[in-house]
Design an enzyme around this catalytic site. Structure first.
Site, mmCIF file in Angstrom:
data_model
loop_
_atom_site.group_PDB
_atom_site.id
_atom_site.type_symbol
_atom_site.label_atom_id
_atom_site.label_comp_id
_atom_site.label_asym_id
_atom_site.label_seq_id
_atom_site.Cartn_x
_atom_site.Cartn_y
_atom_site.Cartn_z
ATOM 1 N N LYS A 1 38.711 46.916 41.144
ATOM 2 C CA LYS A 1 38.119 46.991 39.795
ATOM 3 C C LYS A 1 36.721 47.609 39.852
ATOM 4 O O LYS A 1 36.327 48.366 38.976
ATOM 5 C CB LYS A 1 38.054 45.593 39.156
ATOM 6 C CG LYS A 1 39.426 45.087 38.759
ATOM 7 C CD LYS A 1 39.410 43.653 38.251
ATOM 8 C CE LYS A 1 40.867 43.161 38.124
ATOM 9 N NZ LYS A 1 40.966 41.764 37.739
ATOM 10 N N PHE B 1 33.178 41.283 35.880
ATOM 11 C CA PHE B 1 33.674 40.027 36.432
ATOM 12 C C PHE B 1 35.137 40.233 36.800
ATOM 13 O O PHE B 1 35.830 41.027 36.167
ATOM 14 C CB PHE B 1 33.558 38.895 35.395
ATOM 15 C CG PHE B 1 32.209 38.235 35.397
ATOM 16 C CD1 PHE B 1 31.097 38.901 34.923
ATOM 17 C CD2 PHE B 1 32.048 36.945 35.903
ATOM 18 C CE1 PHE B 1 29.849 38.313 34.940
ATOM 19 C CE2 PHE B 1 30.806 36.334 35.928
ATOM 20 C CZ PHE B 1 29.697 37.019 35.441
ATOM 21 N N ASN C 1 42.941 33.144 25.480
ATOM 22 C CA ASN C 1 42.881 32.681 26.873
ATOM 23 C C ASN C 1 41.890 31.530 27.006
ATOM 24 O O ASN C 1 41.260 31.131 26.034
ATOM 25 C CB ASN C 1 42.543 33.841 27.811
ATOM 26 C CG ASN C 1 41.188 34.438 27.503
ATOM 27 O OD1 ASN C 1 40.168 33.779 27.652
ATOM 28 N ND2 ASN C 1 41.181 35.679 27.038
ATOM 29 N N LYS D 1 36.397 50.956 37.689
ATOM 30 C CA LYS D 1 35.603 50.865 36.455
ATOM 31 C C LYS D 1 34.184 51.420 36.630
ATOM 32 O O LYS D 1 33.369 51.317 35.732
ATOM 33 C CB LYS D 1 35.587 49.415 35.956
ATOM 34 C CG LYS D 1 37.000 48.858 35.711
ATOM 35 C CD LYS D 1 37.040 47.580 34.916
ATOM 36 C CE LYS D 1 38.465 47.025 34.903
ATOM 37 N NZ LYS D 1 38.742 46.117 33.791
ATOM 38 N N LYS E 1 52.926 34.233 7.434
ATOM 39 C CA LYS E 1 53.223 33.376 8.582
ATOM 40 C C LYS E 1 54.655 33.625 9.083
ATOM 41 O O LYS E 1 55.585 33.660 8.272
ATOM 42 C CB LYS E 1 53.053 31.909 8.163
ATOM 43 C CG LYS E 1 53.205 30.953 9.301
ATOM 44 C CD LYS E 1 53.074 29.519 8.840
ATOM 45 C CE LYS E 1 53.464 28.597 9.972
ATOM 46 N NZ LYS E 1 53.739 27.232 9.525
ATOM 47 N N ASP F 1 44.109 42.016 27.354
ATOM 48 C CA ASP F 1 44.556 43.359 27.711
ATOM 49 C C ASP F 1 45.592 43.898 26.722
ATOM 50 O O ASP F 1 45.815 45.095 26.646
ATOM 51 C CB ASP F 1 45.170 43.348 29.118
ATOM 52 C CG ASP F 1 44.085 43.214 30.188
ATOM 53 O OD1 ASP F 1 43.027 43.832 30.013
ATOM 54 O OD2 ASP F 1 44.299 42.486 31.173
HETATM 55 N N1 CTP Z 1 37.585 44.052 30.853
HETATM 56 C C1 CTP Z 1 37.336 44.901 29.783
HETATM 57 N N2 CTP Z 1 38.335 45.240 28.934
HETATM 58 C C2 CTP Z 1 39.604 44.796 29.137
HETATM 59 C C3 CTP Z 1 39.860 43.937 30.230
HETATM 60 C C4 CTP Z 1 38.839 43.593 31.061
HETATM 61 O O1 CTP Z 1 36.189 45.318 29.595
HETATM 62 N N3 CTP Z 1 40.565 45.139 28.312
HETATM 63 C C5 CTP Z 1 36.476 43.708 31.774
HETATM 64 C C6 CTP Z 1 36.223 42.217 31.903
HETATM 65 O O2 CTP Z 1 35.229 41.790 30.986
HETATM 66 C C7 CTP Z 1 35.756 42.080 33.332
HETATM 67 C C8 CTP Z 1 36.477 43.208 34.063
HETATM 68 O O3 CTP Z 1 36.847 44.134 33.043
HETATM 69 O O4 CTP Z 1 34.364 42.298 33.482
HETATM 70 C C9 CTP Z 1 37.686 42.751 34.805
HETATM 71 O O5 CTP Z 1 38.507 42.012 33.949
HETATM 72 P P1 CTP Z 1 39.871 41.354 34.437
HETATM 73 O O6 CTP Z 1 40.538 40.717 33.286
HETATM 74 O O7 CTP Z 1 39.613 40.556 35.691
HETATM 75 O O8 CTP Z 1 40.666 42.622 34.927
HETATM 76 P P2 CTP Z 1 41.603 43.675 34.243
HETATM 77 O O9 CTP Z 1 40.912 44.985 34.336
HETATM 78 O O10 CTP Z 1 42.060 43.246 32.899
HETATM 79 O O11 CTP Z 1 42.801 43.690 35.275
HETATM 80 P P3 CTP Z 1 44.040 42.684 35.475
HETATM 81 O O12 CTP Z 1 44.263 42.032 34.143
HETATM 82 O O13 CTP Z 1 45.133 43.571 35.905
HETATM 83 O O14 CTP Z 1 43.610 41.697 36.549
#
Ligand code: CTP
Length: 399
Positions: free
Chosen positions: A338, A324, A211, A342, A290, A280
């Site tokens: 969130k 975040f 990303n 969390k 490859k 995720d």
């Molecule tokens: N985070 C995490 N582990 C993951 C995804 C996210 O610890 N697999 C943490 C990120 O570092 C951030 C928070 O969770 O502090 C929110 O991350 P974000 O990507 O905004 O949210 P998601 O929980 O992944 O939800 P979505 O992708 O559905 O928006």
């Protein structure tokens, strides 16, 4: 007793029209009790004489390594070693570029490269030079390295235009020095784990899913937390940024590696700040060779990665948890969900669809949502400033 009693300050003076103000800075530092050693660049001597500084400080003044200084081979190291602080005021675009690039071609730049003391700089220059992205990049590099930059003032400049770039008044600069030198360390000895940048998930030996996160926000928080005395572990995905000063670094690639690195120190941690953009999902299988193209469409099967922060929330004891939320719409609603799901103490939410804030830029515009229902909205600000805000909020919550 002066606020700077027995402190040894190396005052670097570079060649800008504001060099004359450094005389008053030297004088005020002395009045506050500091022992002041001045290093001038050759260009600075065009604006003020060595003699002036010698009289004011009662110490010899160094200019270049090869000329007047008799014992040059020890002197640059001697000053670098004795300094409790190196203050460069005024700091030209040139000296900042040299420091950022690691160039040591005169007494001042050599001393900065050789010192372990904190370094403060007060940039002063023409507005266009100040705003030039090259100068901005160099300043950002210096901040990342843990150096303190004193904001220039705006106003009428010697070059005849109005704008940002004026050296703040000596009294202001000396006050900043005093605040810094005598400043409390609100996070002293606190163990803080900070994650930054994006994780990447391999697809085959040459490809990965990733990303846009660059790590700027997390690295800024880590640098500031270390400055405030914290014992910082920075767990970072791939990032081009240099290791911030005073921080323990753990570089990882995947979400599971990040999880393992964070969990290894979680039990002892006082706080975790998860600014990383964690993937995720990961490819279900990683091809050993490859992947070759064919005429068929390629279907990737992805499986869920652990939600690291959710897991930390489940095991939470004394730890303060900061998350975040990077959103492109419904920021408040998603961020609050969130926060609850969390089990966080607060969440820093931003709209990453804005062009001037968020990913890969030096600024951010955020809202903070707290567990107790408070909401705080902030205007666009430098990530280094935002780092201070976030850590202030954290310090207020820490048991
Ligand atoms: N985070 C995490 N582990 C993951 C995804 C996210 O610890 N697999 C943490 C990120 O570092 C951030 C928070 O969770 O502090 C929110 O991350 P974000 O990507 O905004 O949210 P998601 O929980 O992944 O939800 P979505 O992708 O559905 O928006």
């Amino acid at each position: 007793m002066g606020a700077l009693e027995s402190k040894k300050i190396v005052l670097g003076v570079t060649g800008g029209i504001a060099a004359y103000k450094a005389v008053e800075i030297a004088s005020r530092l002395r009045k506050a009790g500091a022992e002041v050693h001045v290093i001038m660049t050759k260009e600075a001597t065009q604006f003020v004489t060595e003699l002036t500084f010698r009289e004011i400080t009662g110490q010899p003044v160094s200019v270049d390594m090869w000329g007047k200084v008799a014992n040059f081979n020890v002197e640059h190291i001697a000053l670098a070693n004795l300094a409790d602080l190196v203050l460069i005021a005024p700091a030209t675009a040139n000296i900042m570029a040299k420091i950022a690039a690691g160039i040591a071609d005169d007494m001042l730049s050599t001393t900065v490269l050789a010192t372990k003391a904190p370094v403060m700089l007060a940039p002063a220059m023409n507005t266009n030079m100040y705003e030039n992205p090259i100068t901005q990049r160099n300043m950002s590099e210096l901040r990342q390295r843990g150096m303190q930059l004193i904001e220039p003032a705006a106003g009428h400049l010697a070059c005849g235009i109005e704008g940002k770039g004026r050296l703040p008044e000596p009294v202001t600069i000396v006050q900043e020095v005093m605040d810094f030198m005598t400043g409390e360390q609100p996070l002293k000895s606190r163990k803080i784990i900070i994650t930054a940048a994006g994780t990447i998930e391999p697809l085959d030996p040459v490809r990965f899913l990733g990303n846009h996160s660059t790590g700027k926000m997390g690295y800024a928080i880590a640098a500031e937390a270390a400055r405030q005395g914290a014992d910082v572990l920075l767990v970072s995905g791939p990032s081009a940024l240099p290791n911030p000063a005073g921080v323990r670094m753990k570089r990882i690639q995947t979400a599971r590696e990040m999880q393992a690195a964070v969990e290894a120190e979680y039990a002892q941690a006082d706080a975790v700040i998860m600014s990383a953009a964690v993937a995720d999902y990961r490819p279900k299988t990683v091809a050993a060779e490859k992947i070759k193209k064919s005429d068929d469409e390629l279907v990737l099967h992805l499986e869920r990665n652990p939600d690291i922060l959710w897991g930390l929330g489940q095991q939470k004891q004394q730890q303060v948890l900061v998350g975040f939320a990077a959103e492109t719409c419904n920021v408040e609603e998603y961020a609050k969900k969130k926060l609850t799901k969390k089990n966080l103490d607060f969440i820093v939410a931003n709209d990453v669809s804005a062009k001037d804030a968020g990913f890969a830029v030096d600024n951010n515009r955020v809202q903070l949502y707290f567990r107790d229902g408070r909401t705080e909205k902030y205007p666009l600000m430098a990530k280094s400033e935002l780092a201070k805000v976030i850590l202030d909020k954290l310090a207020a919550i820490l048991p």
